[in-house]
Scaffold this active site. Sequence first.
Site, short mmCIF file in Angstrom:
data_model
loop_
_atom_site.label_atom_id
_atom_site.label_comp_id
_atom_site.label_asym_id
_atom_site.label_seq_id
_atom_site.Cartn_x
_atom_site.Cartn_y
_atom_site.Cartn_z
N HIS A 69 37.85 38.57 36.60
CA HIS A 69 37.84 39.40 35.40
C HIS A 69 38.97 40.42 35.44
CE1 HIS A 69 35.90 42.84 37.50
NE2 HIS A 69 35.13 41.94 38.08
N ASP A 71 39.03 43.43 33.73
CA ASP A 71 38.64 44.82 33.48
C ASP A 71 38.16 45.49 34.76
OD1 ASP A 71 36.39 43.01 33.25
OD2 ASP A 71 35.19 44.72 32.60
N ASP A 102 38.21 44.92 43.35
CA ASP A 102 37.30 44.36 42.35
C ASP A 102 37.98 44.33 40.98
OD1 ASP A 102 35.05 43.54 40.95
OD2 ASP A 102 34.12 45.53 40.94
N GLU A 134 33.67 42.05 31.97
CA GLU A 134 32.67 41.70 32.99
C GLU A 134 31.90 42.93 33.43
OE1 GLU A 134 31.06 41.01 37.10
OE2 GLU A 134 32.46 42.54 36.39
N GLU A 163 34.88 37.31 43.33
CA GLU A 163 34.42 38.66 43.63
C GLU A 163 34.64 38.94 45.13
OE1 GLU A 163 33.33 40.98 41.68
OE2 GLU A 163 32.80 39.95 39.81
#
Length: 387
Positions: A69, A71, A102, A134, A163
Amino acid sequence: MTVETLLEKLIAFPVLGGEPNLDIINWIKEYVEGYGVSTTLVFNEKKDKASLHCRIGPAVDGGVILSGHTDVIPVEGQDWKTDPFKLVDKGDGKLYARGSCDMKGFIACCLAVLPKMIKSNLKVPIYFAFSYDEEIGCLGAPELIESIQSTYIETPQYAIIGEPTMLQPIIGQKGIYILDITINGSAGHSSRIKQEVSAVHEAARLTMWAEENMQSRIDLNKLDVRFDPPHSSLHVGIIKGGIAPNIIADKAFLTLDIRSIPQDNALDIFKELKMYCQNRERELRPIFPEFKITLKENHPPVPPLNTDENDDVVALLRNITGNHEWSTVSYASEAGQFAKAGFRTIICGPGSIEQAHRANEFISKDQLHKGVLMIKQLVKELENPNS
């Protein structure tokens, strides 16, 4: 570009969950298309956000989706020692910035290995799938997944969600569902507590209902020992109400965070909650006809991940990471959404989840380079043997 340079570029886009992300997604699009790979953007309704997907390699069934992701979470109120949206190397083997761990680190690893993917004679394709929002509910992934399934006649087989796991394969995650609960009671003098309906008292009862519902699952042995805690959790994180000690509160607000193990269904827990609220309304409306408990979705339900330890995707990750130990996590990610769509899914990426969502977030250079190596090993695993 080196993986560090790519990460530096990605960090410089301060896209928070919920904010437009076209700057970063268009930069990724230009980078990928610079290698002759066609990309597809999947826009939101307002056209100010987009996910991106593309296919590298032959148009055949099988292959692996690499997903991340774009964001990140806010930095406001955190004690940062450096500019959070500038990648900082302090010489201690760590790279500091919001999103370094992250999970822009994983996206940088994917982009760094793209030239090798292009040059390799892959027998099955590799897909990139990069989403938006996300961090505020895994909002972009469903339409991204739907677009992947409708764009390509061929069907990807596996999905690796990058992740931060210190490159340990993760085969299970809990689902998540967060609710805002508003209670409308009746105001009055505190001496009339039995003649009125206190919204604060009802909020307290709801909190105890959550505690008792969670405990009942433990008592009924609804457990999955792979997780810590090994049961579905119900947690009231915010509770507000009342204006004075001698005034019965007519308004109260609380949030309920449901984290469900794969054997449970968060929507079933929601149904139990709804039934409890309806029973309280029936019981108390003779006292105050306008008594009401309103349930509103704060974070949409995200399904859990429950990949079998003997699944081929687990064997694939063992081969490309050299890590033969699997684990589970209690946080939610887009992995459950990919699995629900039929992809054999696993979570694995560089960096530690312990660094996520905190001030002075970092990823170690060692982990970043090992992330690149993992994807290079994936390319090698998917190459034609005669190439």
